[in-house]
Write a protein that holds these residues in place. Structure first.
Motif, mmCIF file in Angstrom:
data_model
loop_
_atom_site.group_PDB
_atom_site.id
_atom_site.type_symbol
_atom_site.label_atom_id
_atom_site.label_comp_id
_atom_site.label_asym_id
_atom_site.label_seq_id
_atom_site.Cartn_x
_atom_site.Cartn_y
_atom_site.Cartn_z
ATOM 1 N N GLN A 199 12.410 10.436 3.922
ATOM 2 C CA GLN A 199 11.324 11.249 3.907
ATOM 3 C C GLN A 199 11.147 12.067 2.790
ATOM 4 O OE1 GLN A 199 13.191 10.930 6.511
ATOM 5 N NE2 GLN A 199 12.206 10.728 8.557
ATOM 6 N N SER B 226 5.238 -0.458 -5.444
ATOM 7 C CA SER B 226 4.467 -1.209 -4.796
ATOM 8 C C SER B 226 5.003 -2.557 -4.604
ATOM 9 C CB SER B 226 2.749 -1.147 -5.209
ATOM 10 O OG SER B 226 2.812 -1.612 -6.653
ATOM 11 N N HIS C 53 5.448 4.805 2.165
ATOM 12 C CA HIS C 53 5.890 6.076 2.753
ATOM 13 C C HIS C 53 6.522 5.622 4.158
ATOM 14 C CE1 HIS C 53 2.937 8.890 0.848
ATOM 15 N NE2 HIS C 53 3.757 8.351 -0.142
ATOM 16 N N SER C 54 5.875 4.419 4.846
ATOM 17 C CA SER C 54 6.560 4.225 6.096
ATOM 18 C C SER C 54 8.102 3.594 6.084
ATOM 19 C CB SER C 54 5.756 2.904 6.871
ATOM 20 O OG SER C 54 4.338 3.555 6.918
ATOM 21 N N SER D 281 0.787 -1.169 -0.056
ATOM 22 C CA SER D 281 0.026 -0.094 0.089
ATOM 23 C C SER D 281 0.900 1.246 0.100
ATOM 24 C CB SER D 281 -1.027 0.043 1.275
ATOM 25 O OG SER D 281 -0.010 0.092 2.400
ATOM 26 N N LEU D 282 0.250 2.501 -0.352
ATOM 27 C CA LEU D 282 1.033 3.889 -0.242
ATOM 28 C C LEU D 282 1.572 3.964 1.104
ATOM 29 C CD1 LEU D 282 2.003 5.910 -2.084
ATOM 30 C CD2 LEU D 282 -0.260 7.052 -1.206
ATOM 31 N N LYS D 283 0.971 3.672 2.115
ATOM 32 C CA LYS D 283 1.098 3.860 3.511
ATOM 33 C C LYS D 283 2.240 3.163 3.806
ATOM 34 C CE LYS D 283 -0.464 3.289 8.220
ATOM 35 N NZ LYS D 283 -1.707 3.150 9.232
ATOM 36 N N GLN D 284 2.547 1.864 3.345
ATOM 37 C CA GLN D 284 3.735 0.915 3.435
ATOM 38 C C GLN D 284 4.858 1.463 2.898
ATOM 39 O OE1 GLN D 284 1.732 -2.883 2.434
ATOM 40 N NE2 GLN D 284 2.800 -3.768 4.066
ATOM 41 N N GLN E 64 5.059 5.456 -7.886
ATOM 42 C CA GLN E 64 3.941 4.610 -6.981
ATOM 43 C C GLN E 64 3.791 3.207 -7.087
ATOM 44 O OE1 GLN E 64 0.799 6.727 -5.385
ATOM 45 N NE2 GLN E 64 1.923 8.909 -5.102
ATOM 46 N N ILE F 144 9.265 11.034 -0.335
ATOM 47 C CA ILE F 144 7.952 10.627 -0.153
ATOM 48 C C ILE F 144 6.796 11.062 -1.402
ATOM 49 C CG2 ILE F 144 5.825 10.483 1.074
ATOM 50 C CD1 ILE F 144 7.645 9.843 3.701
#
Length: 480
Positions: free
Chosen positions: A395, A409, A386-387, A381-384, A405, A398
């Motif tokens: 950072q 993935s 970024h994390s 996921s996009l959250k993963q 993106q 990001i």
């Protein structure tokens, strides 16, 4: 044979338990817990035979708690098996058990069994008082068990039952030290992990664990953090979900290259070994032409412990005791793959006590494909994404295009991209490095990653121009 010689039977059992207690203590002292984890399975068989219980592995089947290891739902009893002989361990186990029982509205009997014969120390614990609540039935004087307690209980058995118990102990202690195999399997996993091209599954790369989907049953499985030290994979979550419901289907794990199938299989195997389940991981590209799985395992894994799989079939309950992870069936040429498929279908699928997990690319076709459940590996996921970038100190990268993106993935692409960022400033302007500035496709990310390898080779000490030139040619061949 001494089938009717009661004293000789008991003497033999005492000898086995004495040696076993010392063996477990020595492993625990060096923080090698393979023997302790497997002891839960041995103790389950012993208590079931001794008291006619039907104990099962609690952590695998129903609960996930450090409070107890074995449960008998018919007798409403839970048992903690431990090598830690302290009052604190008893108290902690009671508190953790209380929490689980209260959450589930249960009232059970609690027992704790120490893997030792130190009667004096354990006798002191039996005379202590421990705080319990209504949901727990526990009397320290009768419910703290050890190997001496087992020996005393032998007096309650008639000669026929005693000999049956002896035969169970002979299988466990006399012929089969299966916990040694746990160490061997773990070392084999480490060896394959080191030799593979996968990212190392440390704390950071747990952020790269992908979810998996069972489309047929509309189920989504994800990685989960169980406690501060243990993160389980989506595949582990899937297996446990099915086992808790009495199912153990064979699975085909499908995904594109670099989606994390190998890491997921390896990490799930490690987790299951910690649970006392024999997890055998085999990278199928290691098999030689027409080599069967049995031959490969005997030669490279089991060696002098070939009978262990048969022993496991005898001792298994409703859940699998052996999970066979077969990684990369798409990496085998067609003729050899047909032979392997026949081997799997005829000799391993449907074998009592076994479950088969096979991994392969999305486009793989097996002639018995419909006989196994298909699990699809999802993208990150996009959250993963970024994390992971944030955890790696990236950072600033990001904010990215939709195209990038999509590429990131894929866990492998994200790892390569992150490494490229690290080396970009120092390498992109160096002579002899062909760096692609706008890197937002799999091909350009892989190309820049290979340029990083050339740069690192050139920076190594004791490298002659000849060495570097040879390395560059090799990398370019790989890139082509």
């Amino acid at each position: 044979m001494f089938k009717d010689n009661r004293k000789k039977i008991i003497d033999e059992i005492i000898a086995w338990l004495s040696i076993y207690a010392v063996d477990i203590k020595n492993h625990a002292n060096i923080n090698d817990l393979a023997a302790v984890h497997y002891a839960e399975n041995n103790i389950r068989e012993i208590i079931n035979a001794l008291l006619e219980y039907h104990l099962k592995n609690a952590n695998v089947l129903k609960f996930n708690t450090p409070g107890f290891d074995l449960i008998d739902e018919a007798e409403l009893i839970c048992v903690q098996v431990t090598a830690t002989k302290t009052a604190q361990k008893v108290s902690d186990s009671i508190d953790q058990t209380k929490k689980v029982l209260l959450e589930n509205g249960l009232k059970w009997k609690f027992r704790i069994l120490f893997l030792d014969m130190n009667g004096e120390k354990i006798e002191k614990l039996r005379k202590r008082s421990f705080s319990v609540v209504d949901c727990i039935e526990f009397n320290p004087s009768t419910d703290i068990w050890d190997f001496n307690w087992i020996i005393k209980k032998l007096d309650d058995l008639d000669i026929n039952k005693l000999y049956e118990f002896y035969e169970i102990c002979e299988k466990i202690f006399g012929k089969n030290k299966s916990y040694i195999l746990f160490d061997r399997l773990k070392q084999y996993l480490i060896q394959n992990d080191t030799n593979s091209g996968t990212y190392i599954a440390n704390d950071l790369s747990e952020l790269l664990y992908t979810s998996i989907q069972d489309k047929k049953n509309s189920m989504l499985y994800s990685s989960k953090k169980i406690d501060s030290k243990r993160v389980v994979t989506a595949l582990y979550d899937c297996l446990h979900y099915n086992w808790c419901r009495g199912f153990s289907p064979d699975f085909m794990l499908c995904g594109v290259g670099g989606s994390g199938k190998t890491v997921m299989l390896q990490q799930t195997a490690k987790l299951l070994l910690d649970d006392g389940i024999l997890a055998i991981y085999i990278p199928l590209n290691n098999l030689s032409c027409k080599e069967s799985l049995t031959t490969y395992m005997k030669k490279h894994i089991l060696r002098d412990m070939e009978t262990v799989l048969d022993d496991y079939q005898i001792s298994c309950n409703e859940l699998p005791m052996v999970v066979l992870f077969l990684d990369g069936i798409n990496e085998i040429v067609d003729e050899n793959r047909r032979n392997l498929e026949n081997d799997i279908q005829e000799n391993w699928m449907g074998r009592p006590g076994f479950e088969i997990i096979i991994s392969g690319r999305d486009d793989i076709t097996l002639h018995w494909y419909k006989k196994i459940e298909v699990l699809q590996v999802n993208c990150l996921s996009l959250k993963q994404i970024h994390s992971y970038l944030a955890a790696m100190g990236r950072q600033a990268h990001i904010n990215m295009s939709k195209r990038l993106q999509t590429v990131l993935s894929n866990p492998l692409m994200l790892c390569l991209y992150t490494q490229n960022i690290y080396y970009e400033e120092s390498l992109s302007k160096r002579k002899g490095i062909d760096w692609i500035k706008t890197s937002d496709t799999p091909g350009t990310i892989i190309w820049n990653f290979l340029q990083c390898q050339i740069g690192k080779i050139a920076q190594e000490k004791n490298r002659t121009n000849n060495n570097v030139y040879t390395a560059i040619v090799a990398v370019m061949i790989v890139a082509a």
